[in-house]
Design an enzyme around this catalytic site. Structure first.
Site, PDB file in Angstrom:
ATOM      1  N   ARG A 113     -76.930  22.865  -1.807  1.00  0.00           N
ATOM      2  CA  ARG A 113     -76.050  23.882  -1.232  1.00  0.00           C
ATOM      3  C   ARG A 113     -76.796  25.175  -0.966  1.00  0.00           C
ATOM      4  O   ARG A 113     -76.205  26.123  -0.468  1.00  0.00           O
ATOM      5  CB  ARG A 113     -74.912  24.160  -2.209  1.00  0.00           C
ATOM      6  CG  ARG A 113     -73.595  23.489  -1.834  1.00  0.00           C
ATOM      7  CD  ARG A 113     -72.575  23.914  -2.863  1.00  0.00           C
ATOM      8  NE  ARG A 113     -71.223  23.745  -2.462  1.00  0.00           N
ATOM      9  CZ  ARG A 113     -70.444  22.741  -2.854  1.00  0.00           C
ATOM     10  NH1 ARG A 113     -70.937  21.757  -3.589  1.00  0.00           N
ATOM     11  NH2 ARG A 113     -69.181  22.718  -2.501  1.00  0.00           N
ATOM     12  N   ARG A 148     -54.894  19.815  -0.129  1.00  0.00           N
ATOM     13  CA  ARG A 148     -55.695  18.836  -0.869  1.00  0.00           C
ATOM     14  C   ARG A 148     -55.175  18.687  -2.297  1.00  0.00           C
ATOM     15  O   ARG A 148     -54.766  19.666  -2.931  1.00  0.00           O
ATOM     16  CB  ARG A 148     -57.143  19.317  -0.876  1.00  0.00           C
ATOM     17  CG  ARG A 148     -58.106  18.293  -1.383  1.00  0.00           C
ATOM     18  CD  ARG A 148     -59.441  18.473  -0.749  1.00  0.00           C
ATOM     19  NE  ARG A 148     -60.238  19.495  -1.424  1.00  0.00           N
ATOM     20  CZ  ARG A 148     -61.545  19.592  -1.258  1.00  0.00           C
ATOM     21  NH1 ARG A 148     -62.185  18.766  -0.468  1.00  0.00           N
ATOM     22  NH2 ARG A 148     -62.208  20.537  -1.869  1.00  0.00           N
ATOM     23  N   LYS A 185     -66.409  15.849   3.627  1.00  0.00           N
ATOM     24  CA  LYS A 185     -67.678  15.184   3.348  1.00  0.00           C
ATOM     25  C   LYS A 185     -67.593  14.306   2.102  1.00  0.00           C
ATOM     26  O   LYS A 185     -68.261  13.287   2.018  1.00  0.00           O
ATOM     27  CB  LYS A 185     -68.843  16.167   3.281  1.00  0.00           C
ATOM     28  CG  LYS A 185     -68.756  17.216   2.202  1.00  0.00           C
ATOM     29  CD  LYS A 185     -69.955  18.151   2.306  1.00  0.00           C
ATOM     30  CE  LYS A 185     -69.989  19.167   1.170  1.00  0.00           C
ATOM     31  NZ  LYS A 185     -68.704  19.815   0.872  1.00  0.00           N
ATOM     32  N   ARG A 200     -64.987  30.752  -0.901  1.00  0.00           N
ATOM     33  CA  ARG A 200     -65.878  29.584  -0.803  1.00  0.00           C
ATOM     34  C   ARG A 200     -66.436  29.454   0.611  1.00  0.00           C
ATOM     35  O   ARG A 200     -67.585  29.074   0.787  1.00  0.00           O
ATOM     36  CB  ARG A 200     -65.138  28.309  -1.200  1.00  0.00           C
ATOM     37  CG  ARG A 200     -64.778  28.285  -2.670  1.00  0.00           C
ATOM     38  CD  ARG A 200     -64.013  27.036  -3.023  1.00  0.00           C
ATOM     39  NE  ARG A 200     -64.853  25.862  -3.025  1.00  0.00           N
ATOM     40  CZ  ARG A 200     -64.393  24.610  -3.021  1.00  0.00           C
ATOM     41  NH1 ARG A 200     -63.094  24.387  -2.985  1.00  0.00           N
ATOM     42  NH2 ARG A 200     -65.219  23.595  -3.051  1.00  0.00           N
ATOM     43  N   ARG A 220     -56.562  21.747  -7.151  1.00  0.00           N
ATOM     44  CA  ARG A 220     -57.661  22.254  -7.971  1.00  0.00           C
ATOM     45  C   ARG A 220     -57.684  23.775  -7.941  1.00  0.00           C
ATOM     46  O   ARG A 220     -57.384  24.376  -6.918  1.00  0.00           O
ATOM     47  CB  ARG A 220     -58.996  21.746  -7.410  1.00  0.00           C
ATOM     48  CG  ARG A 220     -59.394  20.428  -7.982  1.00  0.00           C
ATOM     49  CD  ARG A 220     -60.564  19.755  -7.334  1.00  0.00           C
ATOM     50  NE  ARG A 220     -61.486  20.571  -6.571  1.00  0.00           N
ATOM     51  CZ  ARG A 220     -62.436  20.050  -5.793  1.00  0.00           C
ATOM     52  NH1 ARG A 220     -62.570  18.743  -5.699  1.00  0.00           N
ATOM     53  NH2 ARG A 220     -63.253  20.824  -5.126  1.00  0.00           N
TER      54      ARG A 220
HETATM   55  P1  AMP Z   1     -67.293  20.601  -4.545  1.00  0.00           P
HETATM   56  O1  AMP Z   1     -66.421  19.646  -5.239  1.00  0.00           O
HETATM   57  O2  AMP Z   1     -68.546  19.967  -3.990  1.00  0.00           O
HETATM   58  O3  AMP Z   1     -66.579  21.401  -3.489  1.00  0.00           O
HETATM   59  O4  AMP Z   1     -67.825  21.653  -5.641  1.00  0.00           O
HETATM   60  C1  AMP Z   1     -66.933  22.475  -6.358  1.00  0.00           C
HETATM   61  C2  AMP Z   1     -67.679  23.674  -6.927  1.00  0.00           C
HETATM   62  O5  AMP Z   1     -68.732  23.230  -7.797  1.00  0.00           O
HETATM   63  C3  AMP Z   1     -68.372  24.545  -5.894  1.00  0.00           C
HETATM   64  O6  AMP Z   1     -67.494  25.482  -5.298  1.00  0.00           O
HETATM   65  C4  AMP Z   1     -69.443  25.212  -6.756  1.00  0.00           C
HETATM   66  O7  AMP Z   1     -68.891  26.237  -7.569  1.00  0.00           O
HETATM   67  C5  AMP Z   1     -69.856  24.082  -7.684  1.00  0.00           C
HETATM   68  N1  AMP Z   1     -70.981  23.301  -7.106  1.00  0.00           N
HETATM   69  C6  AMP Z   1     -70.963  22.007  -6.711  1.00  0.00           C
HETATM   70  N2  AMP Z   1     -72.156  21.629  -6.222  1.00  0.00           N
HETATM   71  C7  AMP Z   1     -72.949  22.727  -6.293  1.00  0.00           C
HETATM   72  C8  AMP Z   1     -74.301  22.991  -5.916  1.00  0.00           C
HETATM   73  N3  AMP Z   1     -75.082  22.054  -5.343  1.00  0.00           N
HETATM   74  N4  AMP Z   1     -74.785  24.236  -6.165  1.00  0.00           N
HETATM   75  C9  AMP Z   1     -74.035  25.197  -6.741  1.00  0.00           C
HETATM   76  N5  AMP Z   1     -72.751  25.016  -7.084  1.00  0.00           N
HETATM   77  C10 AMP Z   1     -72.203  23.794  -6.874  1.00  0.00           C
END
Ligand code: AMP
Length: 213
Positions: free
Chosen positions: A88, A127, A13, A171, A160
């Protein structure tokens, strides 16, 4: 145009959100990127978020909602944006709805990039993300021009912490429990569109463009 991207972590996404942002000239807003930028800069917000992120957990709604609302209130968001990784949880979606309602505004589309868990696990271990700008690549599917180096800013690409295999399982279960209910939430509002995210990046994007156009 205001767009929300839904989908499991690793569904692609973020890649699609970036393409949408470029095609339609709207900011691509990733809450994950905002947190990572704060971690890199050693801010208090970054330190707090890191503890949750490294365990594969969500950062608490209170913190996340605040940074998102601050970001979408900025001038460059007035004609729209594409949100990647927000909301989320149902409470996050409700806060965003209330905020937009107050402005007589609404989300136009919630696009769910659908990918089965088996594919996700394979994708995430391959990734790689830029340590500097956060751009993401894949060792098989989205290779940088020069191995291990970001095309956009020339910095190093790394796995990461939250993409490590032991964290990915966590996750995914957090996604199914807390984020997947948003699919019904936006379905009921009549703005959900689902695309098959197992296909090539260009094919997925062509389908998204057909929806948005
Ligand atoms: P992402 O890069 O979107 O996969 O986000 C990496 C991490 O950031 C996630 O696994 C969460 O720990 C945190 N995170 C990002 N966006 C949110 C959100 N909207 N609500 C809560 N945690 C978030």
């Amino acid at each position: 145009m205001k767009i929300i991207m839904l989908g499991a972590p690793g569904a692609g996404k973020g890649t699609q959100a970036k393409l949408i942002g470029e095609e339609y000239g709207i900011p691509h807003i990733s809450t994950g990127d905002i947190f990572r930028m704060n971690i890199k800069n050693g801010t208090a917000l970054g330190m707090e978020a890191k503890g949750y992120m490294d365990q594969g957990l969500l950062v608490p709604d209170e913190l996340t909602v605040k940074i998102l609302l601050d970001r979408v209130a900025q001038e460059d968001c007035k004609d729209g944006y594409v949100l990647d990784g927000f909301p989320r949880t149902i409470p996050q979606a409700e806060v965003l709805d209330r905020e937009l309602d107050g402005l007589n505004d609404r989300i136009d589309f919630a696009i769910d990039v659908d990918v089965p868990d088996e594919n996700i696990i394979r994708r995430m271990s391959g990734r790689r993300a830029c340590v500097s700008c956060g751009a993401t690549y894949h060792i098989e599917y989205i290779r940088p021009k020069q191995e291990g180096i970001c095309d956009d800013c020339g910095q190093e690409l790394v796995l990461r912490d939250d993409d490590r295999p032991e964290t990915v399982g966590k996750r995914l279960s957090v996604y199914h429990e807390q984020t997947q209910p948003l699919i019904d939430f936006y379905q009921q509002k009549g703005i959900l569109r689902t695309v098959d995210g197992t296909r090539e990046m260009e094919e997925v994007f062509a389908e998204i463009r057909a929806i948005l156009d």
